[in-house]
Design an enzyme around this catalytic site. Structure first.
Site, PDB file in Angstrom:
ATOM      1  N   LYS A  16       1.046  -0.747  -0.214  1.00  0.00           N
ATOM      2  CA  LYS A  16      -0.381   0.215  -0.127  1.00  0.00           C
ATOM      3  C   LYS A  16       1.318   1.130  -0.325  1.00  0.00           C
ATOM      4  O   LYS A  16       0.561   1.865  -1.061  1.00  0.00           O
ATOM      5  CB  LYS A  16      -1.251  -0.303   1.230  1.00  0.00           C
ATOM      6  CG  LYS A  16      -2.035  -0.643   1.744  1.00  0.00           C
ATOM      7  CD  LYS A  16      -2.745  -0.891   2.497  1.00  0.00           C
ATOM      8  CE  LYS A  16      -1.988  -1.496   3.656  1.00  0.00           C
ATOM      9  NZ  LYS A  16      -1.235  -2.330   3.996  1.00  0.00           N
ATOM     10  N   ARG A  91      -8.621   1.759   9.986  1.00  0.00           N
ATOM     11  CA  ARG A  91      -7.710   0.106  10.557  1.00  0.00           C
ATOM     12  C   ARG A  91      -9.557  -0.902  11.316  1.00  0.00           C
ATOM     13  O   ARG A  91      -9.264  -1.916  11.140  1.00  0.00           O
ATOM     14  CB  ARG A  91      -6.954  -0.551  10.620  1.00  0.00           C
ATOM     15  CG  ARG A  91      -6.193  -0.276   9.908  1.00  0.00           C
ATOM     16  CD  ARG A  91      -4.830  -0.335  10.824  1.00  0.00           C
ATOM     17  NE  ARG A  91      -3.173  -1.385  10.650  1.00  0.00           N
ATOM     18  CZ  ARG A  91      -2.512  -0.787  10.014  1.00  0.00           C
ATOM     19  NH1 ARG A  91      -1.938   0.025   9.223  1.00  0.00           N
ATOM     20  NH2 ARG A  91      -1.780  -1.793   9.707  1.00  0.00           N
ATOM     21  N   ARG A 127      11.450  -8.135   4.224  1.00  0.00           N
ATOM     22  CA  ARG A 127      11.626  -6.751   4.148  1.00  0.00           C
ATOM     23  C   ARG A 127      12.879  -5.710   4.724  1.00  0.00           C
ATOM     24  O   ARG A 127      13.055  -6.216   6.069  1.00  0.00           O
ATOM     25  CB  ARG A 127      10.130  -6.100   4.347  1.00  0.00           C
ATOM     26  CG  ARG A 127      10.413  -4.653   4.313  1.00  0.00           C
ATOM     27  CD  ARG A 127       8.995  -4.267   4.281  1.00  0.00           C
ATOM     28  NE  ARG A 127       8.205  -3.746   5.752  1.00  0.00           N
ATOM     29  CZ  ARG A 127       7.192  -3.150   5.419  1.00  0.00           C
ATOM     30  NH1 ARG A 127       6.027  -2.923   4.314  1.00  0.00           N
ATOM     31  NH2 ARG A 127       6.139  -3.510   7.290  1.00  0.00           N
ATOM     32  N   ARG A 160      12.596  -3.535  10.536  1.00  0.00           N
ATOM     33  CA  ARG A 160      11.912  -3.092  11.370  1.00  0.00           C
ATOM     34  C   ARG A 160      10.903  -3.743  12.289  1.00  0.00           C
ATOM     35  O   ARG A 160      11.035  -5.378  12.361  1.00  0.00           O
ATOM     36  CB  ARG A 160      10.576  -2.417  10.778  1.00  0.00           C
ATOM     37  CG  ARG A 160      10.232  -1.228   9.820  1.00  0.00           C
ATOM     38  CD  ARG A 160       8.920  -1.228   9.301  1.00  0.00           C
ATOM     39  NE  ARG A 160       7.408  -1.150  10.222  1.00  0.00           N
ATOM     40  CZ  ARG A 160       6.202  -1.173   9.385  1.00  0.00           C
ATOM     41  NH1 ARG A 160       6.788   0.057   7.862  1.00  0.00           N
ATOM     42  NH2 ARG A 160       5.132  -1.804   9.703  1.00  0.00           N
ATOM     43  N   ARG A 171       0.538  -9.245  13.737  1.00  0.00           N
ATOM     44  CA  ARG A 171      -0.116  -8.231  12.453  1.00  0.00           C
ATOM     45  C   ARG A 171      -1.090  -8.705  11.466  1.00  0.00           C
ATOM     46  O   ARG A 171      -2.196  -9.019  11.040  1.00  0.00           O
ATOM     47  CB  ARG A 171       1.062  -7.444  11.989  1.00  0.00           C
ATOM     48  CG  ARG A 171       1.191  -6.675  12.560  1.00  0.00           C
ATOM     49  CD  ARG A 171       3.064  -5.610  12.106  1.00  0.00           C
ATOM     50  NE  ARG A 171       2.843  -5.283  10.400  1.00  0.00           N
ATOM     51  CZ  ARG A 171       3.435  -5.205  10.371  1.00  0.00           C
ATOM     52  NH1 ARG A 171       4.904  -5.708  10.546  1.00  0.00           N
ATOM     53  NH2 ARG A 171       3.198  -3.300   9.696  1.00  0.00           N
TER      54      ARG A 171
HETATM   55  P1  AMP Z   1       1.959  -0.457   9.412  1.00  0.00           P
HETATM   56  O1  AMP Z   1       2.748   1.255   8.937  1.00  0.00           O
HETATM   57  O2  AMP Z   1       0.508   0.663   8.633  1.00  0.00           O
HETATM   58  O3  AMP Z   1       1.408  -1.382   8.685  1.00  0.00           O
HETATM   59  O4  AMP Z   1       1.618  -0.117  10.719  1.00  0.00           O
HETATM   60  C1  AMP Z   1       2.673  -0.488  11.614  1.00  0.00           C
HETATM   61  C2  AMP Z   1       1.820  -0.424  13.464  1.00  0.00           C
HETATM   62  O5  AMP Z   1       1.779   0.955  13.722  1.00  0.00           O
HETATM   63  C3  AMP Z   1       0.557  -1.297  13.087  1.00  0.00           C
HETATM   64  O6  AMP Z   1       1.001  -2.147  13.277  1.00  0.00           O
HETATM   65  C4  AMP Z   1       0.035  -0.432  14.149  1.00  0.00           C
HETATM   66  O7  AMP Z   1       0.418  -0.959  15.447  1.00  0.00           O
HETATM   67  C5  AMP Z   1       0.043   0.977  13.873  1.00  0.00           C
HETATM   68  N1  AMP Z   1      -0.745   1.755  13.485  1.00  0.00           N
HETATM   69  C6  AMP Z   1      -0.970   1.847  11.819  1.00  0.00           C
HETATM   70  N2  AMP Z   1      -2.197   2.757  11.121  1.00  0.00           N
HETATM   71  C7  AMP Z   1      -2.473   2.286  12.377  1.00  0.00           C
HETATM   72  C8  AMP Z   1      -4.394   2.547  12.155  1.00  0.00           C
HETATM   73  N3  AMP Z   1      -5.020   3.284  11.935  1.00  0.00           N
HETATM   74  N4  AMP Z   1      -4.849   1.750  13.733  1.00  0.00           N
HETATM   75  C9  AMP Z   1      -4.128   1.614  14.711  1.00  0.00           C
HETATM   76  N5  AMP Z   1      -3.379   1.253  14.698  1.00  0.00           N
HETATM   77  C10 AMP Z   1      -2.832   1.419  13.915  1.00  0.00           C
END
Ligand code: AMP
Length: 215
Positions: A16, A91, A127, A160, A171
């Site tokens: 994404k 989310r 990654r 990461r 996740r």
């Molecule tokens: P991402 O980079 O989008 O995979 O997000 C990394 C982490 O940030 C996720 O595993 C969550 O812990 C947190 N996070 C990101 N976006 C959200 C969201 N909309 N709601 C809750 N936690 C989020």
């Protein structure tokens, strides 16, 4: 064509972020990634970062009210006047409803990037990310030109902390249980477009453009 509202939905690792950067640039709209905002807050040691860190390290979602507040603030900035691309938000159903309240029901186009769980695990555990500019690569599928160094800025790449296998599986579970429902939610509202996320980034980008009618 400039402006427009987009939401990018899909499992972690579906690409994404990569697609969002390109599409946002084409439409001249800001790319708003809640994951990136939260990671920056953790890196900078802000109050938000302190709250978010534990949830992120465990692969759990940061509480709705915290993230919805962050997004609400961001959307008041002037660069969002002609639109925005939300990547990784909403989310949960609660976040989707909070966004709808803010936008008066007009959420724009929701693009759902489909990828199997097996592919998610392979992509995320391999990654590597640049802690400086955010560029991603993959140890097997998209190796950097110089091992361990970012192609864009030369910084040493890291994994990461939430891309370890244990956290990736968590996740995915969280995605299935809390975010999966949004596909039906937006599908019922007839604003959802599906795009296959397996394939090279350029192939996915072409499919994305076809899906939103910009061939
Ligand atoms: P991402 O980079 O989008 O995979 O997000 C990394 C982490 O940030 C996720 O595993 C969550 O812990 C947190 N996070 C990101 N976006 C959200 C969201 N909309 N709601 C809750 N936690 C989020």
């Amino acid at each position: 064509m400039a402006g427009g509202r987009f939401i990018f939905l899909g499992p972690p690792g579906a690409g994404k972020g990569t697609q969002a950067v390109r599409l946002a640039e084409q439409f001249g709209i800001p790319h708003i990634s809640t994951g990136e905002i939260l990671r920056n807050a953790v890196r900078d040691g802000t109050e938000l970062g302190t709250v978010a860190k534990g949830f992120m390290d465990r692969g759990e979602l940061v509480p709705d009210e915290v993230v919805a507040g962050v997004v609400a603030d961001r959307l008041t900035e002037s660069d969002c006047e002609t639109g925005y691309l939300l990547d990784g938000f909403p989310r949960t159903l609660a976040q989707a409803r909070a966004l709808e309240q803010r936008t008066g029901g007009d959420v724009g186009r929701v693009v759902y990037f489909e990828l199997s769980e097996e592919e998610v695990v392979v992509r995320l555990t391999g990654r590597r990310t640049c802690p400086s500019c955010g560029e991603n690569c993959h140890v097997k599928y998209l190796p950097p030109k110089i091992e361990g160094k970012c192609d864009k800025c030369g910084t040493a790449l890291i994994q990461r902390s939430d891309d370890t296998e244990e956290t990736v599986l968590e996740r995915l579970r969280v995605y299935r249980e809390q975010t999966g429902d949004l596909v039906g939610y937006y599908g019922d509202r007839k604003v959802l477009t599906k795009v296959s996320a397996s394939g090279a980034p350029t192939e996915v980008y072409d499919a994305l453009n076809r899906a939103i009618g910009r061939e």
